[in-house]
Write an enzyme that holds these catalytic residues in place. Sequence first.
Site, PDB file in Angstrom:
ATOM      1  N   TYR A  88      -8.534  -1.447   5.323  1.00  0.00           N
ATOM      2  CA  TYR A  88      -9.581  -1.240   4.319  1.00  0.00           C
ATOM      3  C   TYR A  88      -9.736   0.269   4.234  1.00  0.00           C
ATOM      4  O   TYR A  88     -10.185   0.911   5.197  1.00  0.00           O
ATOM      5  CB  TYR A  88     -10.892  -1.904   4.758  1.00  0.00           C
ATOM      6  CG  TYR A  88     -11.985  -1.787   3.716  1.00  0.00           C
ATOM      7  CD1 TYR A  88     -12.318  -2.866   2.900  1.00  0.00           C
ATOM      8  CD2 TYR A  88     -12.670  -0.590   3.533  1.00  0.00           C
ATOM      9  CE1 TYR A  88     -13.313  -2.761   1.935  1.00  0.00           C
ATOM     10  CE2 TYR A  88     -13.657  -0.482   2.559  1.00  0.00           C
ATOM     11  CZ  TYR A  88     -13.970  -1.563   1.773  1.00  0.00           C
ATOM     12  OH  TYR A  88     -14.950  -1.454   0.813  1.00  0.00           O
ATOM     13  N   THR A 122      -7.127   7.611  11.922  1.00  0.00           N
ATOM     14  CA  THR A 122      -7.519   8.687  11.004  1.00  0.00           C
ATOM     15  C   THR A 122      -8.240   9.850  11.693  1.00  0.00           C
ATOM     16  O   THR A 122      -8.871   9.661  12.739  1.00  0.00           O
ATOM     17  CB  THR A 122      -8.446   8.086   9.918  1.00  0.00           C
ATOM     18  OG1 THR A 122      -9.060   9.138   9.180  1.00  0.00           O
ATOM     19  CG2 THR A 122      -9.558   7.251  10.526  1.00  0.00           C
ATOM     20  N   ASP A 123      -8.174  11.005  11.049  1.00  0.00           N
ATOM     21  CA  ASP A 123      -8.950  12.177  11.495  1.00  0.00           C
ATOM     22  C   ASP A 123     -10.456  11.944  11.319  1.00  0.00           C
ATOM     23  O   ASP A 123     -11.261  12.685  11.888  1.00  0.00           O
ATOM     24  CB  ASP A 123      -8.516  13.430  10.707  1.00  0.00           C
ATOM     25  CG  ASP A 123      -8.601  13.252   9.194  1.00  0.00           C
ATOM     26  OD1 ASP A 123      -8.472  12.105   8.717  1.00  0.00           O
ATOM     27  OD2 ASP A 123      -8.802  14.257   8.489  1.00  0.00           O
ATOM     28  N   LYS A 167     -12.228   2.501  12.193  1.00  0.00           N
ATOM     29  CA  LYS A 167     -10.898   2.934  12.640  1.00  0.00           C
ATOM     30  C   LYS A 167     -10.933   3.284  14.134  1.00  0.00           C
ATOM     31  O   LYS A 167      -9.979   3.005  14.862  1.00  0.00           O
ATOM     32  CB  LYS A 167     -10.402   4.126  11.809  1.00  0.00           C
ATOM     33  CG  LYS A 167     -10.164   3.837  10.340  1.00  0.00           C
ATOM     34  CD  LYS A 167      -9.185   2.711  10.038  1.00  0.00           C
ATOM     35  CE  LYS A 167      -7.757   3.051  10.343  1.00  0.00           C
ATOM     36  NZ  LYS A 167      -6.804   2.040   9.835  1.00  0.00           N
ATOM     37  N   LEU A 191       1.454   3.618   2.292  1.00  0.00           N
ATOM     38  CA  LEU A 191       2.279   3.758   3.486  1.00  0.00           C
ATOM     39  C   LEU A 191       3.300   2.627   3.559  1.00  0.00           C
ATOM     40  O   LEU A 191       4.466   2.835   3.885  1.00  0.00           O
ATOM     41  CB  LEU A 191       1.399   3.780   4.761  1.00  0.00           C
ATOM     42  CG  LEU A 191       2.174   3.868   6.076  1.00  0.00           C
ATOM     43  CD1 LEU A 191       3.027   5.135   6.149  1.00  0.00           C
ATOM     44  CD2 LEU A 191       1.221   3.817   7.278  1.00  0.00           C
ATOM     45  N   ASP A 241      -2.695 -12.520   5.572  1.00  0.00           N
ATOM     46  CA  ASP A 241      -4.011 -11.871   5.671  1.00  0.00           C
ATOM     47  C   ASP A 241      -4.245 -11.554   7.148  1.00  0.00           C
ATOM     48  O   ASP A 241      -4.377 -12.459   7.976  1.00  0.00           O
ATOM     49  CB  ASP A 241      -5.078 -12.839   5.129  1.00  0.00           C
ATOM     50  CG  ASP A 241      -6.471 -12.232   5.167  1.00  0.00           C
ATOM     51  OD1 ASP A 241      -6.683 -11.236   5.904  1.00  0.00           O
ATOM     52  OD2 ASP A 241      -7.348 -12.759   4.467  1.00  0.00           O
ATOM     53  N   TYR A 254     -16.282   3.802   7.716  1.00  0.00           N
ATOM     54  CA  TYR A 254     -14.821   3.669   7.753  1.00  0.00           C
ATOM     55  C   TYR A 254     -14.272   4.281   9.048  1.00  0.00           C
ATOM     56  O   TYR A 254     -13.487   3.652   9.766  1.00  0.00           O
ATOM     57  CB  TYR A 254     -14.214   4.373   6.523  1.00  0.00           C
ATOM     58  CG  TYR A 254     -12.725   4.628   6.604  1.00  0.00           C
ATOM     59  CD1 TYR A 254     -11.807   3.618   6.393  1.00  0.00           C
ATOM     60  CD2 TYR A 254     -12.242   5.913   6.896  1.00  0.00           C
ATOM     61  CE1 TYR A 254     -10.434   3.864   6.468  1.00  0.00           C
ATOM     62  CE2 TYR A 254     -10.875   6.166   6.975  1.00  0.00           C
ATOM     63  CZ  TYR A 254      -9.981   5.137   6.765  1.00  0.00           C
ATOM     64  OH  TYR A 254      -8.629   5.384   6.853  1.00  0.00           O
ATOM     65  N   GLY A 301       0.856  -1.194   0.000  1.00  0.00           N
ATOM     66  CA  GLY A 301       0.000   0.000   0.000  1.00  0.00           C
ATOM     67  C   GLY A 301       0.886   1.236   0.000  1.00  0.00           C
ATOM     68  O   GLY A 301       2.120   1.121   0.035  1.00  0.00           O
TER      69      GLY A 301
HETATM   70  N1  NAP Z   1      -4.959   7.363   2.734  1.00  0.00           N
HETATM   71  C1  NAP Z   1      -5.306   8.317   3.593  1.00  0.00           C
HETATM   72  O1  NAP Z   1      -5.622   9.463   3.217  1.00  0.00           O
HETATM   73  C2  NAP Z   1      -5.320   8.016   5.074  1.00  0.00           C
HETATM   74  C3  NAP Z   1      -5.692   9.044   5.970  1.00  0.00           C
HETATM   75  C4  NAP Z   1      -5.681   8.756   7.343  1.00  0.00           C
HETATM   76  C5  NAP Z   1      -5.315   7.493   7.782  1.00  0.00           C
HETATM   77  N2  NAP Z   1      -4.987   6.522   6.882  1.00  0.00           N
HETATM   78  C6  NAP Z   1      -4.600   5.200   7.386  1.00  0.00           C
HETATM   79  O2  NAP Z   1      -3.251   4.970   7.007  1.00  0.00           O
HETATM   80  C7  NAP Z   1      -3.026   3.567   6.842  1.00  0.00           C
HETATM   81  C8  NAP Z   1      -2.330   3.314   5.518  1.00  0.00           C
HETATM   82  O3  NAP Z   1      -3.184   3.753   4.460  1.00  0.00           O
HETATM   83  P1  NAP Z   1      -2.751   3.691   2.930  1.00  0.00           P
HETATM   84  O4  NAP Z   1      -3.219   4.933   2.280  1.00  0.00           O
HETATM   85  O5  NAP Z   1      -1.324   3.278   2.806  1.00  0.00           O
HETATM   86  O6  NAP Z   1      -3.694   2.477   2.429  1.00  0.00           O
HETATM   87  P2  NAP Z   1      -3.625   1.609   1.092  1.00  0.00           P
HETATM   88  O7  NAP Z   1      -2.736   2.257   0.083  1.00  0.00           O
HETATM   89  O8  NAP Z   1      -5.045   1.332   0.728  1.00  0.00           O
HETATM   90  O9  NAP Z   1      -2.908   0.273   1.557  1.00  0.00           O
HETATM   91  C9  NAP Z   1      -3.524  -0.667   2.360  1.00  0.00           C
HETATM   92  C10 NAP Z   1      -2.860  -1.987   2.127  1.00  0.00           C
HETATM   93  O10 NAP Z   1      -3.468  -2.958   2.992  1.00  0.00           O
HETATM   94  C11 NAP Z   1      -3.650  -4.150   2.251  1.00  0.00           C
HETATM   95  N3  NAP Z   1      -4.682  -5.005   2.840  1.00  0.00           N
HETATM   96  C12 NAP Z   1      -6.021  -4.866   2.764  1.00  0.00           C
HETATM   97  N4  NAP Z   1      -6.617  -5.874   3.403  1.00  0.00           N
HETATM   98  C13 NAP Z   1      -5.645  -6.675   3.899  1.00  0.00           C
HETATM   99  C14 NAP Z   1      -5.641  -7.873   4.645  1.00  0.00           C
HETATM  100  N5  NAP Z   1      -6.778  -8.483   5.014  1.00  0.00           N
HETATM  101  N6  NAP Z   1      -4.450  -8.401   5.007  1.00  0.00           N
HETATM  102  C15 NAP Z   1      -3.298  -7.815   4.634  1.00  0.00           C
HETATM  103  N7  NAP Z   1      -3.243  -6.694   3.912  1.00  0.00           N
HETATM  104  C16 NAP Z   1      -4.393  -6.123   3.553  1.00  0.00           C
HETATM  105  C17 NAP Z   1      -4.029  -3.664   0.880  1.00  0.00           C
HETATM  106  O11 NAP Z   1      -3.923  -4.696  -0.060  1.00  0.00           O
HETATM  107  P3  NAP Z   1      -4.948  -4.778  -1.308  1.00  0.00           P
HETATM  108  O12 NAP Z   1      -4.469  -3.732  -2.267  1.00  0.00           O
HETATM  109  O13 NAP Z   1      -4.810  -6.170  -1.764  1.00  0.00           O
HETATM  110  O14 NAP Z   1      -6.313  -4.453  -0.769  1.00  0.00           O
HETATM  111  C18 NAP Z   1      -3.025  -2.527   0.689  1.00  0.00           C
HETATM  112  O15 NAP Z   1      -1.793  -2.999   0.198  1.00  0.00           O
HETATM  113  C19 NAP Z   1      -4.391   2.915   7.012  1.00  0.00           C
HETATM  114  O16 NAP Z   1      -4.506   2.441   8.334  1.00  0.00           O
HETATM  115  C20 NAP Z   1      -5.383   4.047   6.783  1.00  0.00           C
HETATM  116  O17 NAP Z   1      -6.590   3.821   7.454  1.00  0.00           O
HETATM  117  C21 NAP Z   1      -4.968   6.760   5.540  1.00  0.00           C
END
Ligand code: NAP
Length: 288
Positions: free
Chosen positions: A59, A99-100, A127, A12, A34, A123, A10
């Site tokens: 998710y 998250t915010d 969280k 991050l 998983d 969502y 992902g």
């Molecule tokens: N993006 C934002 O703006 C934002 C803002 C605030 C907080 N956050 C938090 O920051 C964190 C990182 O976010 P991100 O943007 O890096 O998310 P991301 O790009 O969507 O990455 C999430 C990763 O988790 C994997 N994943 C999903 N279900 C899984 C499972 N059951 N087992 C193992 N891996 C699994 C996904 O794989 P697949 O591609 O196969 O689904 C993906 O590689 C999260 O906790 C998110 O809630 C994000």
Amino acid sequence: MKILITGANGQLGLTLQDVFAGSDLILTDRDELDITDAKTVNNFIDTKKPEVVINAAAYTAVDQAEIEKELARKINVDGAKNLAAAAKKVDAIFFHVSTDFVFDGKKSKPYVETDETNPLSYYGQTKLESEKTVAEVGGKYFILRTAWLYSPFGKNFVKTIAKLGSEKEELKVVSDQIGCPTYAYDLAIAMKMLLDKTEYGLYHFAGDGKCSWFDFAQEIVKLSGGKAKVLPQTSFEYAASRGETLTAERPKYSPLNCKKIQKLDVKTVPWQESLAKCIEILKENQGL
Ligand SMILES: NC(=O)c1ccc[n+]([C@@H]2O[C@H](COP(=O)([O-])OP(=O)(O)OC[C@H]3O[C@@H](n4cnc5c(N)ncnc54)[C@H](OP(=O)(O)O)[C@@H]3O)[C@@H](O)[C@H]2O)c1
């Protein structure tokens, strides 16, 4: 130092791979581990015995979570619980990201960690539950609430706007949601800085300053040399333009006050400064 990163592919996760490149990394995504499978998670961590577990798996499809509730909950809540419990068993430091969107946005000053939560979206609810479940498990955990995450990796607002800004004449962007754009790289560095701290618990970490998505888009187009004129629109107009009946509600105001983490000497960076760094990388690597 042996570090397990879940969700390693992902945005991050990929950023963490860069920042922790000198460590002994165990990189997993859904296919390798998983996080919803409690037994496998427990066995995996018990066998590998990492000293640090970073949960970058989640998710994250905010609108889709209103439909796929069960799956969103399983990944965000049960997944976090499984990892926290397994990490505690081997005495590993556990990083979890929230998250915010746990806030309803009714405040007019940046949110502190002790402010009342009231997620508007499913969502956000999952969280918030994940935070509670990690805290209940206990152990050496850091929960970092962050916001508006972007990086050169994956799909995110910066990459989308930079691309559209170079292709279109005009872009309409939501101007009535205020938050803190956060560079995933800064978040990963923050985790690194926390490794030798023992003040475990819940912290806010985000880019310094605040802006609307419209302000953010204007800066992205300016820095990336796009030609589009960026115009403001309301969240309501945006939802109507997409013709969606089921769009998750987002907080109108969700800047995060990061003083608690700053007191641990963890640096936050002005969002414009970090954005400029990210755009430079995008220009070099992706020919923006
Ligand atoms: N993006 C934002 O703006 C934002 C803002 C605030 C907080 N956050 C938090 O920051 C964190 C990182 O976010 P991100 O943007 O890096 O998310 P991301 O790009 O969507 O990455 C999430 C990763 O988790 C994997 N994943 C999903 N279900 C899984 C499972 N059951 N087992 C193992 N891996 C699994 C996904 O794989 P697949 O591609 O196969 O689904 C993906 O590689 C999260 O906790 C998110 O809630 C994000």
